[in-house]
Design a protein around this motif. Structure first.
Motif, short mmCIF file in Angstrom:
data_model
loop_
_atom_site.label_atom_id
_atom_site.label_comp_id
_atom_site.label_asym_id
_atom_site.label_seq_id
_atom_site.Cartn_x
_atom_site.Cartn_y
_atom_site.Cartn_z
N GLU A 26 40.20 22.86 55.23
CA GLU A 26 40.49 21.56 55.83
C GLU A 26 39.20 20.76 55.77
OE1 GLU A 26 41.49 19.96 60.24
OE2 GLU A 26 42.49 21.81 59.62
N GLY A 27 39.27 19.49 55.42
CA GLY A 27 38.07 18.66 55.40
C GLY A 27 38.18 17.51 54.42
N ASP A 28 37.19 16.63 54.48
CA ASP A 28 37.14 15.44 53.62
C ASP A 28 36.35 15.73 52.36
OD1 ASP A 28 38.60 13.82 55.43
OD2 ASP A 28 36.81 13.60 56.66
N ILE A 29 36.89 16.63 51.54
CA ILE A 29 36.22 17.02 50.29
C ILE A 29 37.25 17.23 49.19
CG2 ILE A 29 34.29 18.19 51.44
CD1 ILE A 29 35.70 20.86 50.63
N ILE A 30 36.74 17.31 47.98
CA ILE A 30 37.46 17.84 46.83
C ILE A 30 36.64 19.05 46.42
CG2 ILE A 30 38.12 17.44 44.43
CD1 ILE A 30 38.25 14.45 45.11
N ALA A 31 37.29 20.19 46.16
CA ALA A 31 36.51 21.40 45.86
C ALA A 31 37.21 22.30 44.86
CB ALA A 31 36.26 22.18 47.15
N ARG A 42 41.94 24.73 43.39
CA ARG A 42 41.33 23.43 43.68
C ARG A 42 41.88 22.91 45.00
NH1 ARG A 42 42.18 23.01 38.10
NH2 ARG A 42 40.24 22.67 36.97
N PHE A 43 40.99 22.37 45.82
CA PHE A 43 41.39 21.80 47.10
C PHE A 43 41.17 20.29 47.06
CE2 PHE A 43 40.04 20.17 51.25
CZ PHE A 43 41.17 20.46 52.00
N ALA A 69 31.85 21.57 45.94
CA ALA A 69 32.50 20.52 46.72
C ALA A 69 31.89 19.14 46.47
CB ALA A 69 32.37 20.85 48.21
N ILE A 70 32.77 18.14 46.48
CA ILE A 70 32.36 16.74 46.43
C ILE A 70 32.83 16.10 47.73
CG2 ILE A 70 32.64 14.53 45.27
CD1 ILE A 70 33.25 16.14 42.70
N LEU A 72 33.93 13.28 50.32
CA LEU A 72 34.62 12.01 50.15
C LEU A 72 34.05 10.92 51.04
CD1 LEU A 72 38.30 13.30 49.88
CD2 LEU A 72 36.72 12.66 48.04
N LYS A 73 33.22 11.30 52.01
CA LYS A 73 32.55 10.32 52.87
C LYS A 73 31.28 10.95 53.41
CE LYS A 73 35.20 11.45 57.02
NZ LYS A 73 36.07 10.94 58.06
N LYS A 74 30.41 10.14 53.98
CA LYS A 74 29.18 10.66 54.55
C LYS A 74 29.49 11.62 55.69
CE LYS A 74 25.84 7.06 53.61
NZ LYS A 74 24.82 6.20 54.17
N ARG A 75 28.71 12.65 55.80
CA ARG A 75 28.86 13.66 56.84
C ARG A 75 30.24 14.32 56.86
NH1 ARG A 75 24.72 12.56 61.38
NH2 ARG A 75 23.40 11.04 60.35
N SER A 76 30.74 14.59 55.69
CA SER A 76 32.03 15.29 55.60
C SER A 76 31.91 16.68 56.21
CB SER A 76 32.46 15.43 54.14
OG SER A 76 32.81 14.19 53.61
N VAL A 77 32.95 17.10 56.87
CA VAL A 77 32.99 18.42 57.51
C VAL A 77 34.05 19.26 56.81
CG1 VAL A 77 33.50 19.64 59.66
CG2 VAL A 77 32.26 17.48 59.73
N VAL A 78 33.72 20.53 56.58
CA VAL A 78 34.67 21.46 55.98
C VAL A 78 34.92 22.58 56.98
CG1 VAL A 78 35.07 23.06 54.07
CG2 VAL A 78 33.74 20.98 53.69
N ARG A 79 36.20 22.88 57.20
CA ARG A 79 36.58 24.00 58.06
C ARG A 79 37.37 24.98 57.21
NH1 ARG A 79 36.55 19.51 60.73
NH2 ARG A 79 38.62 18.80 60.19
N LEU A 80 37.10 26.25 57.41
CA LEU A 80 37.89 27.24 56.69
C LEU A 80 38.14 28.45 57.54
CD1 LEU A 80 36.01 29.78 55.36
CD2 LEU A 80 35.10 27.83 54.17
#
Length: 95
Positions: A26-31, A42-43, A69-70, A72-80
């Motif tokens: 979960e998060g604001d990334i592409i990975a 791919r996420f 991971a890329i 999508l916005k500043k200070r993106s957080v990824v949860r797994l």
């Protein structure tokens, strides 16, 4: 792009039990997701798939999950999180 590396260990693995694992993101990334150097998926932050199967042949006692991971916005957080898809007992038959 950033490289996120998560190391995890499998302990108390029984030869007579099959318990395939998954990782949920979960998060604001592409990975892109790699398990021990093997590509597993791919996420996309707005995509439909959040849960990814971790194939048993790729798993070892000591494992490395990498996300290329890329944000999508500043200070993106990824949860797994990790979990078990299902658990079955392996039965050996002699015919």
């Amino acid at each position: 792009p950033s490289m996120i590396e998560i190391r995890f260990r499998l302990e108390n693995v029984h030869r007579d039990v099959n318990a395939p694992l998954y990782v949920e993101l979960e998060g604001d990334i592409i990975a892109q997701i790699y398990l021990n150097g093997k590509f597993v998926g791919r996420f996309y932050a707005n995509g439909s798939q959040k849960r990814f199967y971790l194939p048993e042949p790729y798993l070892r006692e000591n494992n490395v999950l990498k996300l290329k991971a890329i944000p999508l916005k500043k200070r993106s957080v990824v949860r797994l999180g990790f979990g078990i898809y299902h658990k079955t007992k392996i039965i050996h038959m002699k015919i």
